[in-house]
Design a protein around this motif. Sequence first.
Motif, PDB file in Angstrom:
ATOM      1  N   LYS A  47       0.703  -1.201   0.396  1.00 33.51           N
ATOM      2  CA  LYS A  47       0.534  -0.302   0.117  1.00 33.51           C
ATOM      3  C   LYS A  47       0.354   0.864  -0.151  1.00 33.51           C
ATOM      4  CE  LYS A  47      -4.105  -1.892   2.185  1.00 33.51           C
ATOM      5  NZ  LYS A  47      -5.054  -2.089   3.623  1.00 33.51           N
ATOM      6  N   HIS A  48       2.446   1.034   0.662  1.00 33.72           N
ATOM      7  CA  HIS A  48       2.349   2.221   0.455  1.00 33.72           C
ATOM      8  C   HIS A  48       4.230   2.422  -0.194  1.00 33.72           C
ATOM      9  CE1 HIS A  48       0.254   1.966   4.345  1.00 33.72           C
ATOM     10  NE2 HIS A  48       0.404   3.652   4.317  1.00 33.72           N
ATOM     11  N   TYR A  49       4.544   1.015  -0.802  1.00 35.34           N
ATOM     12  CA  TYR A  49       5.853   1.040  -1.824  1.00 35.34           C
ATOM     13  C   TYR A  49       5.317   1.881  -3.020  1.00 35.34           C
ATOM     14  CZ  TYR A  49       9.303  -1.145  -4.288  1.00 35.34           C
ATOM     15  OH  TYR A  49      10.196  -1.195  -4.860  1.00 35.34           O
ATOM     16  N   GLN A  50       6.144   2.692  -3.176  1.00 33.20           N
ATOM     17  CA  GLN A  50       6.379   4.371  -4.105  1.00 33.20           C
ATOM     18  C   GLN A  50       5.917   3.830  -5.499  1.00 33.20           C
ATOM     19  OE1 GLN A  50       8.902   6.628  -3.072  1.00 33.20           O
ATOM     20  NE2 GLN A  50       7.820   8.259  -0.883  1.00 33.20           N
ATOM     21  N   ARG A  51       6.913   2.363  -5.891  1.00 26.75           N
ATOM     22  CA  ARG A  51       6.447   2.106  -7.173  1.00 26.75           C
ATOM     23  C   ARG A  51       5.714   1.105  -7.338  1.00 26.75           C
ATOM     24  NH1 ARG A  51      12.656   0.317  -9.357  1.00 26.75           N
ATOM     25  NH2 ARG A  51      12.749  -1.176  -7.735  1.00 26.75           N
ATOM     26  N   PHE A  52       5.155   0.459  -6.322  1.00 23.68           N
ATOM     27  CA  PHE A  52       4.092   0.275  -6.956  1.00 23.68           C
ATOM     28  C   PHE A  52       2.900   0.924  -7.115  1.00 23.68           C
ATOM     29  CE2 PHE A  52       0.447  -2.189  -5.044  1.00 23.68           C
ATOM     30  CZ  PHE A  52       0.363  -3.302  -6.314  1.00 23.68           C
ATOM     31  N   THR A  53       2.899   1.878  -6.391  1.00 16.50           N
ATOM     32  CA  THR A  53       1.193   2.314  -5.967  1.00 16.50           C
ATOM     33  C   THR A  53       1.808   3.120  -7.763  1.00 16.50           C
ATOM     34  OG1 THR A  53       2.789   4.345  -5.335  1.00 16.50           O
ATOM     35  CG2 THR A  53       0.795   2.727  -3.723  1.00 16.50           C
ATOM     36  N   LEU A 189      13.762   1.050   3.365  1.00 15.98           N
ATOM     37  CA  LEU A 189      14.697   0.450   1.955  1.00 15.98           C
ATOM     38  C   LEU A 189      14.419   0.235   0.834  1.00 15.98           C
ATOM     39  CD1 LEU A 189      17.652  -1.533   1.391  1.00 15.98           C
ATOM     40  CD2 LEU A 189      16.222  -2.818   2.116  1.00 15.98           C
ATOM     41  N   LEU A 190      13.036  -0.041   0.236  1.00 17.49           N
ATOM     42  CA  LEU A 190      12.334  -0.134  -0.872  1.00 17.49           C
ATOM     43  C   LEU A 190      12.307   1.341  -1.756  1.00 17.49           C
ATOM     44  CD1 LEU A 190       9.685  -3.123  -0.550  1.00 17.49           C
ATOM     45  CD2 LEU A 190      11.214  -3.022  -2.062  1.00 17.49           C
ATOM     46  N   ASN A 191      11.975   2.641  -1.052  1.00 19.87           N
ATOM     47  CA  ASN A 191      11.203   3.686  -1.137  1.00 19.87           C
ATOM     48  C   ASN A 191      12.765   4.227  -1.332  1.00 19.87           C
ATOM     49  OD1 ASN A 191       8.579   3.168  -1.657  1.00 19.87           O
ATOM     50  ND2 ASN A 191       8.255   4.127   0.712  1.00 19.87           N
ATOM     51  N   ARG A 192      14.348   3.849  -1.101  1.00 20.14           N
ATOM     52  CA  ARG A 192      15.410   4.082  -1.744  1.00 20.14           C
ATOM     53  C   ARG A 192      15.642   4.029  -2.395  1.00 20.14           C
ATOM     54  NH1 ARG A 192      16.335   3.393   4.280  1.00 20.14           N
ATOM     55  NH2 ARG A 192      18.509   2.204   3.740  1.00 20.14           N
ATOM     56  N   THR A 199      20.169  -1.406  -6.161  1.00 21.24           N
ATOM     57  CA  THR A 199      19.813  -2.324  -6.006  1.00 21.24           C
ATOM     58  C   THR A 199      19.726  -3.450  -5.677  1.00 21.24           C
ATOM     59  OG1 THR A 199      21.410  -3.308  -6.764  1.00 21.24           O
ATOM     60  CG2 THR A 199      20.955  -2.281  -8.813  1.00 21.24           C
ATOM     61  N   LEU A 200      19.066  -4.075  -6.033  1.00 21.23           N
ATOM     62  CA  LEU A 200      18.951  -5.442  -4.758  1.00 21.23           C
ATOM     63  C   LEU A 200      19.004  -6.474  -4.772  1.00 21.23           C
ATOM     64  CD1 LEU A 200      14.714  -4.448  -3.807  1.00 21.23           C
ATOM     65  CD2 LEU A 200      16.874  -4.033  -1.741  1.00 21.23           C
ATOM     66  N   PRO A 201      19.663  -7.356  -4.230  1.00 20.98           N
ATOM     67  CA  PRO A 201      20.079  -8.877  -4.256  1.00 20.98           C
ATOM     68  C   PRO A 201      18.988  -9.892  -4.946  1.00 20.98           C
ATOM     69  CG  PRO A 201      20.418  -8.407  -1.977  1.00 20.98           C
ATOM     70  CD  PRO A 201      19.475  -6.896  -2.610  1.00 20.98           C
ATOM     71  N   ALA A 202      19.295 -10.686  -5.756  1.00 17.45           N
ATOM     72  CA  ALA A 202      18.002 -12.400  -6.303  1.00 17.45           C
ATOM     73  C   ALA A 202      18.078 -12.754  -5.173  1.00 17.45           C
ATOM     74  CB  ALA A 202      18.667 -12.203  -7.118  1.00 17.45           C
ATOM     75  N   ALA A 203      16.914 -13.057  -4.485  1.00 10.78           N
ATOM     76  CA  ALA A 203      16.997 -14.141  -3.436  1.00 10.78           C
ATOM     77  C   ALA A 203      17.168 -15.744  -4.086  1.00 10.78           C
ATOM     78  CB  ALA A 203      15.390 -14.168  -3.446  1.00 10.78           C
ATOM     79  N   SER A 204      18.231 -16.361  -2.699  1.00 11.98           N
ATOM     80  CA  SER A 204      18.664 -17.046  -3.423  1.00 11.98           C
ATOM     81  C   SER A 204      17.875 -18.082  -3.484  1.00 11.98           C
ATOM     82  CB  SER A 204      19.376 -17.722  -2.489  1.00 11.98           C
ATOM     83  OG  SER A 204      19.359 -17.542  -0.645  1.00 11.98           O
ATOM     84  N   ALA A 205      18.334 -19.504  -4.441  1.00 13.34           N
ATOM     85  CA  ALA A 205      17.424 -20.254  -4.471  1.00 13.34           C
ATOM     86  C   ALA A 205      16.299 -21.013  -3.597  1.00 13.34           C
ATOM     87  CB  ALA A 205      17.923 -20.882  -5.626  1.00 13.34           C
ATOM     88  N   GLY A 206      15.702 -21.189  -3.127  1.00 13.84           N
ATOM     89  CA  GLY A 206      14.948 -22.290  -2.090  1.00 13.84           C
ATOM     90  C   GLY A 206      15.182 -21.388  -1.097  1.00 13.84           C
TER      91      GLY A 206
END
Length: 211
Positions: A47-53, A189-192, A199-206
């Motif tokens: 609801k509050h993540y700027q890029r998503f909204t 962190l996301l809004n920054r 950039t955000l690191p890719a989540a590791s598999a599993g």
Amino acid sequence: MKALYLFSIVSLSLAALSNQAMSQEAGPSANSARYGYGVVDVTYIFKHYQRFTTSMDNMKKAMESADGQLKSERDTIAEKEQVRTQYNPGAPEFKQIDEEIARLKAEFQLKAGKIRRDFLEREAQVYYSTYQEVSNAVQYYAQQHNIGMVLRFNGDAIDPNNREDILRAINKPVVFQNNVDITPDILALLNRGGTPGGTLPAASAGGGTLK
């Protein structure tokens, strides 16, 4: 007198620092590193993540524009139907207009269906990519703060007069959390823009941290 004055200033400064430290310690995520786990309100972040909204607002405008185009075609069909009423059902003109209306309606249904599917696919992609960003941000934050597990919870207030709210409260997995809510930190962190590198690191598999 001077010594007393300086002592007062030092005392006030120490009190201010003490209050600030207490304020930080009492923050929503103050105990997450201490206990090694945290909770995050994903719904609140969406609801509050700027890029998503912003993405959803842009999609809403595009949908309104597409609906305006469809309205023009609906109006054309309605005008044809009005013209058809001027002829007897057995007249050649009636049959000709009736066939044209049937063709226009079929084309309209195909076009409207395609637009709807396209928007649903775009919406699903926005939700998916945003959830990936949230997951990656949680993983990055957890690694930086030595947090071993992050659970998903809902921090919305419960309306005692709303049956769905009550059932949600009964079924929620997190009944209590003691200042381990990392939601504000993840949202910041996301809004920054993610990590200090932007950039955000890719989540590791599993290795997702949202449970």
